[in-house]
Scaffold this active site. Structure first.
Site, mmCIF file in Angstrom:
data_model
loop_
_atom_site.group_PDB
_atom_site.id
_atom_site.type_symbol
_atom_site.label_atom_id
_atom_site.label_comp_id
_atom_site.label_asym_id
_atom_site.label_seq_id
_atom_site.Cartn_x
_atom_site.Cartn_y
_atom_site.Cartn_z
ATOM 1 N N ASP A 199 -16.428 4.272 -29.827
ATOM 2 C CA ASP A 199 -15.054 4.188 -29.326
ATOM 3 C C ASP A 199 -14.839 5.052 -28.082
ATOM 4 O O ASP A 199 -14.075 4.670 -27.186
ATOM 5 C CB ASP A 199 -14.098 4.645 -30.450
ATOM 6 C CG ASP A 199 -12.638 4.431 -30.109
ATOM 7 O OD1 ASP A 199 -12.309 3.335 -29.625
ATOM 8 O OD2 ASP A 199 -11.821 5.349 -30.340
ATOM 9 N N GLU A 244 -8.361 14.674 -29.448
ATOM 10 C CA GLU A 244 -7.075 14.020 -29.702
ATOM 11 C C GLU A 244 -6.461 14.591 -30.967
ATOM 12 O O GLU A 244 -7.176 14.922 -31.907
ATOM 13 C CB GLU A 244 -7.275 12.525 -29.898
ATOM 14 C CG GLU A 244 -7.851 11.820 -28.685
ATOM 15 C CD GLU A 244 -7.944 10.327 -28.927
ATOM 16 O OE1 GLU A 244 -6.985 9.636 -28.571
ATOM 17 O OE2 GLU A 244 -8.945 9.872 -29.494
ATOM 18 N N HIS A 259 -16.032 6.179 -22.285
ATOM 19 C CA HIS A 259 -15.285 7.201 -21.540
ATOM 20 C C HIS A 259 -16.128 8.450 -21.229
ATOM 21 O O HIS A 259 -16.187 8.902 -20.088
ATOM 22 C CB HIS A 259 -14.047 7.637 -22.328
ATOM 23 C CG HIS A 259 -13.170 6.496 -22.764
ATOM 24 N ND1 HIS A 259 -12.983 5.374 -22.002
ATOM 25 C CD2 HIS A 259 -12.426 6.301 -23.882
ATOM 26 C CE1 HIS A 259 -12.159 4.555 -22.634
ATOM 27 N NE2 HIS A 259 -11.816 5.083 -23.781
HETATM 28 C C1 BG6 Z 1 -9.276 4.372 -26.356
HETATM 29 C C2 BG6 Z 1 -9.765 4.546 -27.763
HETATM 30 O O1 BG6 Z 1 -10.241 3.735 -25.573
HETATM 31 O O2 BG6 Z 1 -8.991 5.646 -25.798
HETATM 32 C C3 BG6 Z 1 -8.761 5.289 -28.614
HETATM 33 O O3 BG6 Z 1 -10.011 3.267 -28.348
HETATM 34 C C4 BG6 Z 1 -8.372 6.595 -27.939
HETATM 35 O O4 BG6 Z 1 -9.277 5.550 -29.919
HETATM 36 C C5 BG6 Z 1 -7.978 6.363 -26.494
HETATM 37 O O5 BG6 Z 1 -7.286 7.138 -28.672
HETATM 38 C C6 BG6 Z 1 -7.780 7.686 -25.774
HETATM 39 O O6 BG6 Z 1 -7.237 7.458 -24.505
HETATM 40 P P1 BG6 Z 1 -6.413 8.596 -23.768
HETATM 41 O O7 BG6 Z 1 -6.146 8.041 -22.417
HETATM 42 O O8 BG6 Z 1 -5.181 8.827 -24.597
HETATM 43 O O9 BG6 Z 1 -7.302 9.797 -23.756
#
Ligand code: BG6
Length: 488
Positions: free
Chosen positions: A236, A217, A241
């Protein structure tokens, strides 16, 4: 896989319904569903918060804050959507129980509808909310509860939440969200693996050298220190994920496309992860924290309501891990996981690196690689070797065979939350985490967390806008591998 059949009429009660998640993700997703005809005409959305808003206030707030996030091609559709919205004030855990009376009156006479209680609130409120819901007599056999992350901060806290919610709802009524599972490429990964014959024979340690799963990110953590100091990248992003992506990449073919068959196979992968304990963390994991660079503040200087503490100094904003799956298919194939804030690009992808040809007759070839991109542009690329056009010496070049979902399919690619809400309303839990999955993931994460804590080491600094600390590159470099950094 999930269904997209039209949902039954439902009352969707969102606790934390005026919060950030609701305004940025849930309400836009619901509007899209409404616009595409996937909400039954009588379905209602009831936001609950401590805000003391009337229905009209709440509709005004949504009109002001959500309207610009969605395409409004027909004002009547937007008005119809606003008409579905209600607001009830509630003080969970407080002495004033009048909010529950107000919710009861709103729901009365609609017991035959599906009732979905979406908890978009901090996890400490999950248990009390469910208890008060039950005391108010609002849990019907057709009720479901949706739990947002984080589901605890370690195994015992996750078990406590699961016990508290499980005391009121059956496991089949509990939908634990991991929004990565709603991403289009993630579902396509299952189709790619299980609806095509050519991959399965080579999807194993004989043909695959290693797998990389990255969620990079560019954003930092401004305004999130209160949460992030006690979460960090491992809790997190990895516990949920990245491990979910790992399970879908590594799972055995399920016997059926059904909720339990798929989740049974996923949980087996988590249970087969080799634990990383004690001083092994030095060899198999890397932690980093971004520092000020290129005009971007370091983690400790991000705007926050409180000054940084010792916990802020210790928390990782980047982590990389070499995971191993101890089973027949994957023995000896490292799965490298990596996630970080303030990296130079926003990209989530699964890279499957195949082994080299057993005997090469051409100079200069590179092994094949399959890239499944979740974002920014969802798609699949198979990097194959081809001959560069021209007479004379044969010169090899890796070229991607690409499938871009955006270019190949004209239909709009729905946001992850839209898919997941559709499934919740249709009662399909396949893309939601089962209790044993969440707990198996924590069982693997907890020893890493405690080894980090007892080591006393601080995360390695990396300048904001870079690909993480040197240790992350050494993690692969030690075995002659490197991270997939194309197009950077
Ligand atoms: C969330 C986290 O679950 O997922 C965040 O708490 C993160 O820190 C986000 O930024 C990322 O999601 P995506 O869909 O933008 O990759």
């Amino acid at each position: 896989m999930s269904t997209t059949s039209p949902a039954h009429t439902a009352d969707l009660v969102v606790f934390g319904g005026t919060g950030d998640l609701s305004m940025r993700k849930l309400l836009p997703a619901l509007y899209h569903s409404d616009r595409d005809g996937r909400l039954s005409p009588e379905t209602r959305v009831i936001a609950m918060s401590r805000g003391g808003l009337t229905d009209a206030d709440f509709r005004g707030k949504v009109d002001a804050e959500v309207r610009d996030q969605v395409p409004i091609d027909d004002p009547a559709t937007w008005q119809r959507f606003l008409g579905r919205l209600h607001h009830v004030s509630v003080d969970v855990g407080g002495a004033d129980k009048s909010g529950w009376g107000a919710l009861s009156r709103l729901l009365a006479g609609h017991e035959q509808r599906d009732r979905v209680f979406y908890l978009a609130s901090p996890p400490r409120t999950f248990g009390p909310f469910c208890r008060e819901l039950e005391e108010a007599g609002l849990v019907t056999p057709r009720s479901r509860v949706v739990l947002e992350k984080p589901l605890g901060h370690d195994l015992p806290s996750a078990q406590r939440i699961n016990d508290e919610v499980g005391a009121i709802f059956d496991e089949r009524q509990i939908f634990r969200i991991d929004h990565y599972l709603g991403k289009e490429t993630v579902q396509n990964l299952l189709v790619l693996r299980f609806a095509n014959a050519f991959l399965e024979p080579i999807w194993n340690s004989l043909w695959i050298d290693h797998v990389q799963i990255t969620a990079a990110e560019t954003v930092g953590t401004p305004g999130r220190r209160g949460y992030y100091d006690h979460a960090g990248a491992l809790r997190d992003m990895v516990q949920n994920h990245l491990l979910q992506l790992l399970t879908l990449t590594a799972m055995e073919p399920p016997a059926r496309n059904d909720r339990e068959a798929i989740r049974d196979e996923k949980v087996k992968v988590l249970q087969a992860l080799r634990p990383i304990t004690g001083t092994e963390v030095d060899r198999f994991t890397v932690r980093g924290q971004y520092t000020e660079a290129g005009g971007m503040p370091g983690y400790l200087d991000e705007p926050a309501s409180t000054p940084p503490t010792e916990a802020s100094r210790r928390v990782e904003t980047f982590t990389a891990i070499r995971a191993e799956i101890k089973n027949w298919r994957w023995a000896g194939v490292p799965f490298y996981l990596r996630t970080g804030k303030r990296m130079p690009y926003r990209r989530s992808e699964i890279v499957v690196q195949f082994k080299d040809v057993p005997h090469s007759i051409f100079p200069g070839g590179t092994p094949n690689r399959l890239v499944l991109r979740l974002q920014p542009e969802e798609g699949i690329e198979l990097h194959i070797m081809a001959k560069e056009p021209g007479a004379g010496e044969v010169t090899l070049k890796p070229v991607p065979m690409s499938l871009s979902f955006g270019k190949t399919f004209t239909a709009r690619v729905p946001e992850a939350y839209e898919r997941l809400l559709t499934d919740v309303l249709a009662g399909n839990p396949t893309l939601f985490m089962r209790r044993d999955e969440v707990e198996a993931a924590w069982r693997w994460i907890d020893p890493i967390l405690s080894a980090w804590e007892s080591s006393g080491d601080l995360p390695e600094p990396y300048p904001a806008g870079t690909t993480g600390p040197a240790g992350a590159h050494e993690l692969l470099g030690r075995s002659g591998r490197e991270w997939h950094e194309e197009d950077v």
